[in-house]
Motif scaffolding. Structure first.
Motif, mmCIF file in Angstrom:
data_model
loop_
_atom_site.group_PDB
_atom_site.id
_atom_site.type_symbol
_atom_site.label_atom_id
_atom_site.label_comp_id
_atom_site.label_asym_id
_atom_site.label_seq_id
_atom_site.Cartn_x
_atom_site.Cartn_y
_atom_site.Cartn_z
ATOM 1 N N MET A 1 -7.189 8.865 2.581
ATOM 2 C CA MET A 1 -6.384 9.380 1.495
ATOM 3 C C MET A 1 -6.632 8.550 0.245
ATOM 4 N N PRO A 2 -6.766 9.212 -0.868
ATOM 5 C CA PRO A 2 -6.933 8.443 -2.110
ATOM 6 C C PRO A 2 -5.611 7.799 -2.536
ATOM 7 N N GLU A 3 -5.672 6.548 -2.847
ATOM 8 C CA GLU A 3 -4.496 5.816 -3.315
ATOM 9 C C GLU A 3 -4.402 5.919 -4.828
ATOM 10 N N MET A 4 -3.230 5.608 -5.334
ATOM 11 C CA MET A 4 -3.024 5.622 -6.779
ATOM 12 C C MET A 4 -2.054 4.517 -7.162
ATOM 13 N N ILE A 5 -2.329 3.914 -8.292
ATOM 14 C CA ILE A 5 -1.395 2.978 -8.923
ATOM 15 C C ILE A 5 -0.904 3.657 -10.187
ATOM 16 N N PHE A 6 0.417 3.674 -10.364
ATOM 17 C CA PHE A 6 0.958 4.193 -11.610
ATOM 18 C C PHE A 6 1.761 3.072 -12.268
ATOM 19 N N ARG A 7 1.441 2.870 -13.540
ATOM 20 C CA ARG A 7 2.065 1.783 -14.305
ATOM 21 C C ARG A 7 3.251 2.337 -15.070
ATOM 22 N N VAL A 8 4.388 1.629 -14.974
ATOM 23 C CA VAL A 8 5.589 2.055 -15.693
ATOM 24 C C VAL A 8 6.109 0.930 -16.573
ATOM 25 N N GLU B 1 7.063 12.445 -0.536
ATOM 26 C CA GLU B 1 6.007 13.400 -0.190
ATOM 27 C C GLU B 1 4.728 12.670 0.219
ATOM 28 N N ALA B 2 4.388 11.614 -0.493
ATOM 29 C CA ALA B 2 3.190 10.836 -0.145
ATOM 30 C C ALA B 2 3.321 10.241 1.253
ATOM 31 N N GLN C 1 7.776 0.650 -1.885
ATOM 32 C CA GLN C 1 7.680 0.829 -3.334
ATOM 33 C C GLN C 1 8.864 1.626 -3.849
ATOM 34 N N LEU C 2 9.239 2.646 -3.116
ATOM 35 C CA LEU C 2 10.388 3.446 -3.506
ATOM 36 C C LEU C 2 11.659 2.603 -3.531
ATOM 37 N N SER D 1 1.136 4.297 -4.704
ATOM 38 C CA SER D 1 1.299 5.531 -3.939
ATOM 39 C C SER D 1 0.057 5.710 -3.066
ATOM 40 N N PRO D 2 0.248 6.100 -1.805
ATOM 41 C CA PRO D 2 -0.904 6.328 -0.935
ATOM 42 C C PRO D 2 -1.566 7.687 -1.179
ATOM 43 N N SER D 3 -1.065 8.428 -2.137
ATOM 44 C CA SER D 3 -1.542 9.781 -2.393
ATOM 45 C C SER D 3 -1.526 10.058 -3.896
ATOM 46 N N LEU D 4 -2.366 10.992 -4.296
ATOM 47 C CA LEU D 4 -2.403 11.408 -5.700
ATOM 48 C C LEU D 4 -1.261 12.356 -6.056
ATOM 49 N N VAL D 5 -0.371 12.629 -5.116
ATOM 50 C CA VAL D 5 0.736 13.558 -5.335
ATOM 51 C C VAL D 5 1.624 13.131 -6.510
ATOM 52 N N VAL D 6 1.562 11.877 -6.877
ATOM 53 C CA VAL D 6 2.343 11.392 -8.021
ATOM 54 C C VAL D 6 2.034 12.219 -9.264
#
Length: 94
Positions: free
Chosen positions: A1-8, A50-51, A69-70, A20-25
């Protein structure tokens, strides 16, 4: 699964990288967008839950890192919940 980092960027100006372990973000958050804290939390909960479910479907167990993370996001949002004007900016996806 493609991972994703989202910066806030939090209402106090601090920034965090979130996993996130998924691009669903991408279905729930948009880079460059400011969200009221409660709306950001709802979207982050939906995305990371969902991820984690996707990981469970594929590997047979939920993603503990996504759920951790959540929990971190919930705790940080809790610090700003009393300020109805507080907003969280999604800075970027990596």
């Amino acid at each position: 699964m493609p991972e994703m980092i989202f910066r806030v960027r939090w209402p106090d100006g601090a920034e965090s990288d979130c996993y996130s372990p998924s691009l669903v973000v991408r279905d729930h958050l948009v880079p460059g967008t400011d969200y009221p804290v409660t709306a950001f939390l709802a979207r982050a909960e939906a995305a990371l839950t969902e991820a984690s479910v996707r990981v469970q479907a594929r590997y047979g167990f939920p993603c503990r890192r996504a759920l951790g993370q959540l929990q971190a996001i919930r705790e940080t949002c809790g610090r700003f919940a009393a300020d109805g004007a507080a907003r969280v900016r999604v800075v970027s996806f990596h």
